[in-house]
Design a protein around this motif. Structure first.
Motif, mmCIF file in Angstrom:
data_model
loop_
_atom_site.group_PDB
_atom_site.id
_atom_site.type_symbol
_atom_site.label_atom_id
_atom_site.label_comp_id
_atom_site.label_asym_id
_atom_site.label_seq_id
_atom_site.Cartn_x
_atom_site.Cartn_y
_atom_site.Cartn_z
ATOM 1 N N PRO A 1 61.956 151.966 -50.489
ATOM 2 C CA PRO A 1 62.646 150.767 -50.990
ATOM 3 C C PRO A 1 63.953 150.441 -50.254
ATOM 4 C CG PRO A 1 61.822 152.055 -52.833
ATOM 5 C CD PRO A 1 61.599 152.879 -51.596
ATOM 6 N N MET A 2 64.557 151.447 -49.592
ATOM 7 C CA MET A 2 65.803 151.194 -48.873
ATOM 8 C C MET A 2 65.614 150.226 -47.705
ATOM 9 S SD MET A 2 68.728 152.350 -49.837
ATOM 10 C CE MET A 2 69.671 152.293 -48.323
ATOM 11 N N THR A 3 64.370 150.049 -47.267
ATOM 12 C CA THR A 3 64.115 149.125 -46.159
ATOM 13 C C THR A 3 64.421 147.678 -46.553
ATOM 14 O OG1 THR A 3 61.778 148.967 -46.796
ATOM 15 C CG2 THR A 3 62.358 150.617 -45.150
ATOM 16 N N GLN A 4 64.525 147.431 -47.866
ATOM 17 C CA GLN A 4 64.784 146.069 -48.333
ATOM 18 C C GLN A 4 66.224 145.607 -48.048
ATOM 19 O OE1 GLN A 4 62.251 144.159 -49.511
ATOM 20 N NE2 GLN A 4 61.029 145.976 -48.977
ATOM 21 N N VAL A 5 67.132 146.555 -47.738
ATOM 22 C CA VAL A 5 68.520 146.162 -47.464
ATOM 23 C C VAL A 5 68.793 146.090 -45.966
ATOM 24 C CG1 VAL A 5 69.326 147.150 -49.631
ATOM 25 C CG2 VAL A 5 69.396 148.543 -47.555
ATOM 26 N N LYS A 6 67.760 146.272 -45.170
ATOM 27 C CA LYS A 6 67.941 146.249 -43.717
ATOM 28 C C LYS A 6 68.486 144.904 -43.236
ATOM 29 C CE LYS A 6 65.273 146.667 -39.428
ATOM 30 N NZ LYS A 6 65.265 145.240 -39.081
ATOM 31 N N PHE A 7 68.177 143.822 -43.947
ATOM 32 C CA PHE A 7 68.621 142.504 -43.501
ATOM 33 C C PHE A 7 70.157 142.403 -43.471
ATOM 34 C CE2 PHE A 7 69.041 141.971 -48.021
ATOM 35 C CZ PHE A 7 70.014 140.997 -48.204
ATOM 36 N N ILE A 8 70.837 143.174 -44.313
ATOM 37 C CA ILE A 8 72.305 143.162 -44.309
ATOM 38 C C ILE A 8 72.812 143.772 -42.999
ATOM 39 C CG2 ILE A 8 74.390 143.992 -45.480
ATOM 40 C CD1 ILE A 8 72.786 144.043 -48.067
ATOM 41 N N GLY A 9 72.164 144.852 -42.586
ATOM 42 C CA GLY A 9 72.502 145.437 -41.289
ATOM 43 C C GLY A 9 72.204 144.482 -40.150
ATOM 44 N N ASP A 10 71.100 143.722 -40.276
ATOM 45 C CA ASP A 10 70.762 142.719 -39.258
ATOM 46 C C ASP A 10 71.884 141.698 -39.105
ATOM 47 O OD1 ASP A 10 68.281 143.802 -38.612
ATOM 48 O OD2 ASP A 10 67.246 142.672 -40.171
ATOM 49 N N ILE A 11 72.424 141.252 -40.239
ATOM 50 C CA ILE A 11 73.502 140.259 -40.208
ATOM 51 C C ILE A 11 74.717 140.822 -39.477
ATOM 52 C CG2 ILE A 11 75.163 138.994 -41.637
ATOM 53 C CD1 ILE A 11 72.950 138.769 -43.758
ATOM 54 N N PHE A 12 75.050 142.084 -39.770
ATOM 55 C CA PHE A 12 76.204 142.713 -39.128
ATOM 56 C C PHE A 12 76.027 142.752 -37.607
ATOM 57 C CE2 PHE A 12 77.572 146.876 -37.326
ATOM 58 C CZ PHE A 12 78.920 146.582 -37.200
ATOM 59 N N PHE A 13 74.868 143.222 -37.143
ATOM 60 C CA PHE A 13 74.652 143.326 -35.702
ATOM 61 C C PHE A 13 74.557 141.959 -35.039
ATOM 62 C CE2 PHE A 13 73.366 147.770 -36.557
ATOM 63 C CZ PHE A 13 74.192 148.378 -35.628
ATOM 64 N N HIS A 14 74.039 140.964 -35.743
ATOM 65 C CA HIS A 14 74.015 139.612 -35.190
ATOM 66 C C HIS A 14 75.438 139.100 -34.979
ATOM 67 C CE1 HIS A 14 69.708 138.781 -36.898
ATOM 68 N NE2 HIS A 14 69.712 139.559 -35.836
ATOM 69 N N LEU A 15 76.332 139.412 -35.927
ATOM 70 C CA LEU A 15 77.729 138.995 -35.798
ATOM 71 C C LEU A 15 78.396 139.670 -34.601
ATOM 72 C CD1 LEU A 15 78.845 139.044 -39.550
ATOM 73 C CD2 LEU A 15 78.560 137.030 -38.096
ATOM 74 N N VAL A 16 78.077 140.959 -34.377
ATOM 75 C CA VAL A 16 78.636 141.661 -33.215
ATOM 76 C C VAL A 16 78.085 141.056 -31.923
ATOM 77 C CG1 VAL A 16 78.809 143.864 -31.994
ATOM 78 C CG2 VAL A 16 78.968 143.818 -34.486
ATOM 79 N N GLN A 17 76.785 140.786 -31.915
ATOM 80 C CA GLN A 17 76.117 140.317 -30.705
ATOM 81 C C GLN A 17 76.486 138.899 -30.302
ATOM 82 O OE1 GLN A 17 71.914 141.417 -31.795
ATOM 83 N NE2 GLN A 17 71.823 141.739 -29.588
ATOM 84 N N MET A 18 76.881 138.066 -31.262
ATOM 85 C CA MET A 18 76.996 136.633 -30.976
ATOM 86 C C MET A 18 78.021 136.326 -29.876
ATOM 87 S SD MET A 18 78.983 135.143 -34.330
ATOM 88 C CE MET A 18 80.641 135.692 -34.771
ATOM 89 N N GLY A 19 78.999 137.187 -29.685
ATOM 90 C CA GLY A 19 79.986 136.929 -28.646
ATOM 91 C C GLY A 19 79.948 137.900 -27.489
ATOM 92 N N ILE A 20 78.934 138.774 -27.451
ATOM 93 C CA ILE A 20 78.904 139.834 -26.446
ATOM 94 C C ILE A 20 78.813 139.289 -25.017
ATOM 95 C CG2 ILE A 20 77.465 141.686 -25.500
ATOM 96 C CD1 ILE A 20 79.244 142.624 -27.715
ATOM 97 N N ILE A 21 77.909 138.341 -24.775
ATOM 98 C CA ILE A 21 77.731 137.817 -23.413
ATOM 99 C C ILE A 21 79.028 137.199 -22.887
ATOM 100 C CG2 ILE A 21 76.563 136.072 -22.005
ATOM 101 C CD1 ILE A 21 74.668 138.235 -22.445
ATOM 102 N N PRO A 22 79.643 136.233 -23.609
ATOM 103 C CA PRO A 22 80.900 135.679 -23.083
ATOM 104 C C PRO A 22 82.024 136.708 -23.020
ATOM 105 C CG PRO A 22 80.423 134.813 -25.282
ATOM 106 C CD PRO A 22 79.202 135.510 -24.816
ATOM 107 N N PHE A 23 82.037 137.690 -23.947
ATOM 108 C CA PHE A 23 83.080 138.721 -23.916
ATOM 109 C C PHE A 23 82.974 139.557 -22.645
ATOM 110 C CE2 PHE A 23 84.080 143.234 -24.768
ATOM 111 C CZ PHE A 23 85.458 143.116 -24.908
ATOM 112 N N VAL A 24 81.762 140.012 -22.328
ATOM 113 C CA VAL A 24 81.558 140.817 -21.125
ATOM 114 C C VAL A 24 81.929 140.018 -19.874
ATOM 115 C CG1 VAL A 24 79.813 141.934 -19.686
ATOM 116 C CG2 VAL A 24 79.792 142.299 -22.150
ATOM 117 N N MET A 25 81.483 138.776 -19.809
ATOM 118 C CA MET A 25 81.759 137.959 -18.625
ATOM 119 C C MET A 25 83.256 137.701 -18.465
ATOM 120 S SD MET A 25 78.616 135.193 -18.664
ATOM 121 C CE MET A 25 79.127 134.480 -17.098
#
Length: 412
Positions: free
Chosen positions: A31-55
């Motif tokens: 049943p813990m797999t049902q909260v994975k979407f919260i982790g998805d949101i966190f990593f999406h927030l980290v990823q959203m600026g990664i490309i311009p940050f690196v460049m």
């Protein structure tokens, strides 16, 4: 007067969240797999600026190079930075292939749908160069974006030299990288929640067996760092005619500070002073190369990225061919140039490389609580690597002062 309460560090919260996630995943199970979407949101927030940050980070680092840095001993230092980081990434890659820290977790093999492709060496090299930077950014082709950023950084450097250090594009990129870093730092405040959900979901799905590779992963990193240190000390001892035991002793204060703070920035003043006053490097060379080494020399980060990428691939039963291993090697080196200086820096670094290899983001969570041990290994090698480079370049320029190293004379 009331006693001031000591603030709990972000690293402590991340470690605690990982431990609680393991417990929750083990106790609650599937049943813990049902909260994975919260982790998805966190990593999406980290990823959203990664490309311009690196460049932007790379454009800022390369664009800041002046005429002195781009000629003579500055160019020699940059060559040592690039060569040593490439070597470090290669050592980490080879050890991870030989030792297989993530192998043997059969339950994980079905967790990712990855199709190995027959990528040739020529395809890998040509794939580093994109024909459209906008397309490369939208597709998340990190290496192509980094190549473009290096080219634009060099153009900014030339423009600034010709226009009294003024360049609007450089200034915009410099400010943008700082703004995006502030966003990443803000997002990292909710890291414990995202990590708890991801770790809980992973343990609930795969079981405790997925924790086995963690110890082997740290062991491989440690061995790679020790090998890199052995190579550096041997080179400096032979080229500079320094006693290796004495060299280690004189570098211990800065090394201990790097281990304790896991911050190259905090260690820099001590390392710079000792490099000149105890080790005999030329002051002018040390002032330039120690500053350049902060963004451009990351031996430890290169090892960390290469070992992490292959360990995760092995956990999920993904086999890389020769061409794909070359890609991992090069991208680990290039991404080490944009090593984030923020809370949970290793987490940000893993977020950069894992999607590039088609591996699942949830795999990152299991390594998130290892910020201190991985950070300590990265930082001590990053800092000491800058110092070794200063000594090697000083020797090649005929400006080394062995009398200072031997205590016969004080540094000027």
């Amino acid at each position: 007067m009331a006693e001031t309460k000591k603030k709990v560090s972000s690293t402590t919260w991340i470690v605690l969240s990982m431990v609680l996630g393991v417990i929750a995943g083990f106790v609650i199970g599937e049943p813990m797999t049902q909260v994975k979407f919260i982790g998805d949101i966190f990593f999406h927030l980290v990823q959203m600026g990664i490309i311009p940050f690196v460049m932007c980070t790379i454009i800022e680092a390369v664009g800041a190079l002046d005429a002195k840095a781009l000629s003579g001993y500055g160019l020699k230092g940059i060559a040592w930075f690039a060569g040593s980081s490439l070597l470090a990434a290669g050592i980490g890659l080879v050890l991870a292939v030989i030792i297989q820290p993530g192998a043997g977790i059969a339950a994980a093999s079905a967790a990712v749908d990855y199709e190995a492709s027959n990528v040739t060496f020529q395809d890998t090299i040509s794939g580093f160069f994109g024909s459209n930077i906008v397309s490369s950014m939208s597709e998340g082709s990190m290496v192509q974006c980094i190549v473009f950023a290096i080219a634009l950084g060099l153009a900014c450097s030339a423009w600034r030299r010709a226009h009294d250090n003024e360049c609007l594009v450089y200034d915009v990129c410099s400010q943008l990288s700082k703004l995006i870093l502030n966003i990443i730092r803000g997002v990292m405040k909710i890291a414990p929640i995202g990590i708890f959900c991801y770790v809980g979901a992973m343990i609930g799905s795969l079981g405790l067996a997925v924790l086995i590779p963690v110890a082997m992963y740290l062991l491989v990193m440690l061995i790679a760092v020790v090998i890199m240190f052995a190579i550096w000390i041997a080179l400096v001892s032979v080229r500079c005619h320094y006693n290796p035991v004495k060299l280690i002793q004189k570098m211990w204060p800065m090394s201990a500070l790097a281990l304790g703070t896991i911050s190259s920035a905090v260690t820099l003043p001590t390392a710079l002073e000792d490099t000149k006053s105890k080790l005999g490097a030329d002051p002018e060379i040390a002032d330039l190369l120690m500053a350049l080494g902060m963004p451009l020399n990351s031996n430890g980060a290169a090892i960390h990225l290469a070992v992490t990428a292959l360990t995760i691939a092995q956990i999920y039963g993904v086999a890389f061919g020769p061409g794909e291993l070359v890609y991992v090697w090069v991208i680990s080196f290039l991404l080490s140039l944009a090593n984030a200086v923020s809370p949970g820096a290793s987490l940000v670094s893993m977020t950069m490389i894992v999607p590039q290899l088609g591996l699942p983001m949830e795999s990152i969570a299991i390594f998130a609580g290892l910020e201190y041990p991985t950070g300590a290994l990265r930082t001590i090698l990053n800092v000491d690597g800058d110092v070794y480079t200063c000594l090697m370049v000083s020797a090649s320029e005929g400006k080394l002062h062995p009398e200072v190293f031997n205590g016969e004379e004080k540094a000027a």
